[in-house]
Design a protein around this motif. Structure first.
Motif, PDB file in Angstrom:
ATOM      1  N   LEU A   1       9.431  19.243   2.551  1.00  0.00           N
ATOM      2  CA  LEU A   1      10.524  18.412   2.251  1.00  0.00           C
ATOM      3  C   LEU A   1      11.175  18.400   3.341  1.00  0.00           C
ATOM      4  CD1 LEU A   1      10.780  16.033   0.131  1.00  0.00           C
ATOM      5  CD2 LEU A   1      11.765  18.560  -0.976  1.00  0.00           C
ATOM      6  N   LEU A   2      12.345  18.754   3.589  1.00  0.00           N
ATOM      7  CA  LEU A   2      13.685  18.246   4.183  1.00  0.00           C
ATOM      8  C   LEU A   2      13.693  17.868   5.693  1.00  0.00           C
ATOM      9  CD1 LEU A   2      16.674  18.298   4.508  1.00  0.00           C
ATOM     10  CD2 LEU A   2      16.769  20.517   5.296  1.00  0.00           C
ATOM     11  N   ASP A   3      12.356  18.594   5.876  1.00  0.00           N
ATOM     12  CA  ASP A   3      12.045  18.159   7.399  1.00  0.00           C
ATOM     13  C   ASP A   3      11.326  16.836   7.613  1.00  0.00           C
ATOM     14  OD1 ASP A   3      12.467  20.535   8.522  1.00  0.00           O
ATOM     15  OD2 ASP A   3      10.442  21.604   8.760  1.00  0.00           O
ATOM     16  N   ALA A   4      10.598  16.389   6.283  1.00  0.00           N
ATOM     17  CA  ALA A   4       9.933  15.245   6.400  1.00  0.00           C
ATOM     18  C   ALA A   4      11.198  14.120   6.612  1.00  0.00           C
ATOM     19  CB  ALA A   4       8.903  14.985   5.378  1.00  0.00           C
ATOM     20  N   ILE A   5      12.315  14.499   5.204  1.00  0.00           N
ATOM     21  CA  ILE A   5      13.168  13.671   4.721  1.00  0.00           C
ATOM     22  C   ILE A   5      13.904  13.415   6.270  1.00  0.00           C
ATOM     23  CG2 ILE A   5      15.148  13.629   4.330  1.00  0.00           C
ATOM     24  CD1 ILE A   5      14.098  14.682   1.595  1.00  0.00           C
ATOM     25  N   ALA A   6      14.070  14.368   7.379  1.00  0.00           N
ATOM     26  CA  ALA A   6      14.752  14.359   8.218  1.00  0.00           C
ATOM     27  C   ALA A   6      14.331  13.805   9.450  1.00  0.00           C
ATOM     28  CB  ALA A   6      15.032  16.601   8.958  1.00  0.00           C
ATOM     29  N   ASN A   7      13.042  13.703   9.490  1.00  0.00           N
ATOM     30  CA  ASN A   7      12.577  13.217   9.895  1.00  0.00           C
ATOM     31  C   ASN A   7      11.927  11.317   9.981  1.00  0.00           C
ATOM     32  OD1 ASN A   7      12.031  14.981  12.177  1.00  0.00           O
ATOM     33  ND2 ASN A   7       9.584  15.961  10.501  1.00  0.00           N
ATOM     34  N   GLY A   8      12.242  11.422   8.491  1.00  0.00           N
ATOM     35  CA  GLY A   8      12.493   9.485   8.249  1.00  0.00           C
ATOM     36  C   GLY A   8      11.039   9.130   8.154  1.00  0.00           C
ATOM     37  N   ASN A   9      10.045  10.280   7.463  1.00  0.00           N
ATOM     38  CA  ASN A   9       8.798   9.714   7.220  1.00  0.00           C
ATOM     39  C   ASN A   9       8.821  10.285   5.970  1.00  0.00           C
ATOM     40  OD1 ASN A   9       6.106  10.349   6.806  1.00  0.00           O
ATOM     41  ND2 ASN A   9       5.260  11.024   8.126  1.00  0.00           N
ATOM     42  N   PRO A  10       9.638   8.069   4.967  1.00  0.00           N
ATOM     43  CA  PRO A  10       8.953   8.686   3.796  1.00  0.00           C
ATOM     44  C   PRO A  10       7.873   8.823   3.043  1.00  0.00           C
ATOM     45  CG  PRO A  10       8.917   6.023   4.430  1.00  0.00           C
ATOM     46  CD  PRO A  10       9.232   7.480   5.479  1.00  0.00           C
ATOM     47  N   ASP A  11       5.992   8.270   3.848  1.00  0.00           N
ATOM     48  CA  ASP A  11       4.877   8.788   3.400  1.00  0.00           C
ATOM     49  C   ASP A  11       5.073  10.549   2.839  1.00  0.00           C
ATOM     50  OD1 ASP A  11       4.762   5.754   2.839  1.00  0.00           O
ATOM     51  OD2 ASP A  11       3.174   6.350   4.887  1.00  0.00           O
ATOM     52  N   LEU A  12       5.573  10.657   4.140  1.00  0.00           N
ATOM     53  CA  LEU A  12       5.638  12.666   4.265  1.00  0.00           C
ATOM     54  C   LEU A  12       5.840  13.136   3.452  1.00  0.00           C
ATOM     55  CD1 LEU A  12       4.110  15.007   5.560  1.00  0.00           C
ATOM     56  CD2 LEU A  12       5.408  15.041   7.052  1.00  0.00           C
ATOM     57  N   ALA A  13       7.323  12.704   3.400  1.00  0.00           N
ATOM     58  CA  ALA A  13       8.619  13.110   2.336  1.00  0.00           C
ATOM     59  C   ALA A  13       7.574  12.964   0.419  1.00  0.00           C
ATOM     60  CB  ALA A  13       9.357  12.396   2.509  1.00  0.00           C
ATOM     61  N   HIS A  14       6.997  11.649   0.295  1.00  0.00           N
ATOM     62  CA  HIS A  14       6.545  11.343  -0.817  1.00  0.00           C
ATOM     63  C   HIS A  14       5.070  12.359  -1.275  1.00  0.00           C
ATOM     64  CE1 HIS A  14       3.316   9.707  -3.105  1.00  0.00           C
ATOM     65  NE2 HIS A  14       4.274   9.103  -4.226  1.00  0.00           N
ATOM     66  N   ASP A  15       4.133  12.550  -0.222  1.00  0.00           N
ATOM     67  CA  ASP A  15       3.102  14.345  -0.657  1.00  0.00           C
ATOM     68  C   ASP A  15       4.325  15.345  -0.403  1.00  0.00           C
ATOM     69  OD1 ASP A  15       1.500  11.944  -0.058  1.00  0.00           O
ATOM     70  OD2 ASP A  15       1.302  12.635   2.605  1.00  0.00           O
ATOM     71  N   ARG A  16       5.491  15.493   0.234  1.00  0.00           N
ATOM     72  CA  ARG A  16       5.477  17.339   0.306  1.00  0.00           C
ATOM     73  C   ARG A  16       6.382  17.603  -1.315  1.00  0.00           C
ATOM     74  NH1 ARG A  16       2.508  18.831   3.981  1.00  0.00           N
ATOM     75  NH2 ARG A  16       3.952  18.830   5.531  1.00  0.00           N
ATOM     76  N   ALA A  17       6.547  15.945  -2.027  1.00  0.00           N
ATOM     77  CA  ALA A  17       7.382  16.325  -3.593  1.00  0.00           C
ATOM     78  C   ALA A  17       6.862  16.079  -4.044  1.00  0.00           C
ATOM     79  CB  ALA A  17       7.966  14.964  -3.680  1.00  0.00           C
ATOM     80  N   LEU A  18       5.280  15.865  -4.357  1.00  0.00           N
ATOM     81  CA  LEU A  18       4.559  16.162  -4.937  1.00  0.00           C
ATOM     82  C   LEU A  18       3.836  17.425  -4.784  1.00  0.00           C
ATOM     83  CD1 LEU A  18       2.022  12.359  -4.370  1.00  0.00           C
ATOM     84  CD2 LEU A  18       3.475  13.332  -6.703  1.00  0.00           C
ATOM     85  N   GLU A  19       3.718  17.691  -3.674  1.00  0.00           N
ATOM     86  CA  GLU A  19       2.961  18.999  -3.845  1.00  0.00           C
ATOM     87  C   GLU A  19       4.320  20.636  -4.195  1.00  0.00           C
ATOM     88  OE1 GLU A  19       1.148  18.271   1.424  1.00  0.00           O
ATOM     89  OE2 GLU A  19       3.123  19.774   0.356  1.00  0.00           O
ATOM     90  N   HIS A  20       5.498  19.617  -4.072  1.00  0.00           N
ATOM     91  CA  HIS A  20       6.575  21.366  -4.631  1.00  0.00           C
ATOM     92  C   HIS A  20       6.607  20.443  -5.864  1.00  0.00           C
ATOM     93  CE1 HIS A  20      10.412  22.147  -3.880  1.00  0.00           C
ATOM     94  NE2 HIS A  20      10.465  22.064  -4.550  1.00  0.00           N
ATOM     95  N   ILE A  21       6.582  19.907  -6.578  1.00  0.00           N
ATOM     96  CA  ILE A  21       5.968  19.851  -8.408  1.00  0.00           C
ATOM     97  C   ILE A  21       4.917  20.383  -8.591  1.00  0.00           C
ATOM     98  CG2 ILE A  21       5.399  18.342 -10.515  1.00  0.00           C
ATOM     99  CD1 ILE A  21       6.767  15.905  -8.903  1.00  0.00           C
ATOM    100  N   ASP A  22       3.405  20.034  -7.650  1.00  0.00           N
ATOM    101  CA  ASP A  22       2.406  20.912  -8.185  1.00  0.00           C
ATOM    102  C   ASP A  22       2.734  22.260  -7.932  1.00  0.00           C
ATOM    103  OD1 ASP A  22       0.597  18.778  -8.517  1.00  0.00           O
ATOM    104  OD2 ASP A  22      -0.327  18.540  -6.699  1.00  0.00           O
ATOM    105  N   ILE A  23       3.456  23.173  -7.244  1.00  0.00           N
ATOM    106  CA  ILE A  23       4.169  24.407  -6.462  1.00  0.00           C
ATOM    107  C   ILE A  23       3.993  24.961  -8.461  1.00  0.00           C
ATOM    108  CG2 ILE A  23       5.710  25.776  -5.576  1.00  0.00           C
ATOM    109  CD1 ILE A  23       4.388  24.390  -2.702  1.00  0.00           C
ATOM    110  N   PHE A  24       5.472  24.149  -8.597  1.00  0.00           N
ATOM    111  CA  PHE A  24       6.144  24.480  -9.543  1.00  0.00           C
ATOM    112  C   PHE A  24       5.179  24.619 -10.431  1.00  0.00           C
ATOM    113  CE2 PHE A  24       8.856  23.604 -13.501  1.00  0.00           C
ATOM    114  CZ  PHE A  24       9.771  24.658 -13.668  1.00  0.00           C
ATOM    115  N   ARG A  25       4.355  23.598 -10.689  1.00  0.00           N
ATOM    116  CA  ARG A  25       3.529  23.541 -12.628  1.00  0.00           C
ATOM    117  C   ARG A  25       2.801  24.805 -12.303  1.00  0.00           C
ATOM    118  NH1 ARG A  25       1.473  18.376 -12.850  1.00  0.00           N
ATOM    119  NH2 ARG A  25       0.867  18.436 -10.949  1.00  0.00           N
ATOM    120  N   ASP A  26       2.212  25.254 -10.795  1.00  0.00           N
ATOM    121  CA  ASP A  26       1.073  26.396 -10.599  1.00  0.00           C
ATOM    122  C   ASP A  26       1.659  27.597 -11.061  1.00  0.00           C
ATOM    123  OD1 ASP A  26      -0.811  24.666 -10.033  1.00  0.00           O
ATOM    124  OD2 ASP A  26      -1.069  24.813  -7.832  1.00  0.00           O
TER     125      ASP A  26
END
Length: 111
Positions: free
Chosen positions: A79-104
């Motif tokens: 997630l940090l790498d996506a933010i640092a690279n200025g890639n909002p679409d990837l950061a969004h996808d990583r955030a959703l993945e992060h939520i899925d990991i927590f939910r699982d």
């Protein structure tokens, strides 16, 4: 902002290595709150604070109840790498993945 996020992750990763759940959760909370703050969206930041504060006990439970929370915590770096690279679409996808990991992880504890 990025240096602060990186520092928080380094501190959390050190705590993960020592199986220090309390410090890991504290740094995880600070990481998420910092991401919200640097968005410069005060509505999101205020909502995030309410949600994250109410979720703290679940973070403790989720990290305490798994055999190896190191692997699930590692996603923060992506997630940090996506933010640092200025890639909002990837950061969004990583955030959703992060939520899925927590939910699982929580689902595994409940089932």
């Amino acid at each position: 902002d990025l240096r602060l996020l990186d520092s928080l992750l380094e501190q959390a990763e050190a705590a993960v290595t020592c199986d220090d759940v309390a410090t890991t959760v504290e740094r995880d909370y600070e990481f998420h709150m910092t991401v919200a703050a640097i968005s410069r969206n005060r509505y999101y930041a205020a909502t995030a604070q309410q949600v994250y504060t109410s979720m703290l006990r679940y973070w403790h439970v989720s990290f305490t109840g798994v055999n190896d929370f190191r692997s699930s915590f590692g996603h923060h770096r992506l997630l940090l790498d996506a933010i640092a690279n200025g890639n909002p679409d990837l950061a969004h996808d990583r955030a959703l993945e992060h939520i899925d990991i927590f939910r699982d992880r929580m689902g595994d504890l409940v089932v």
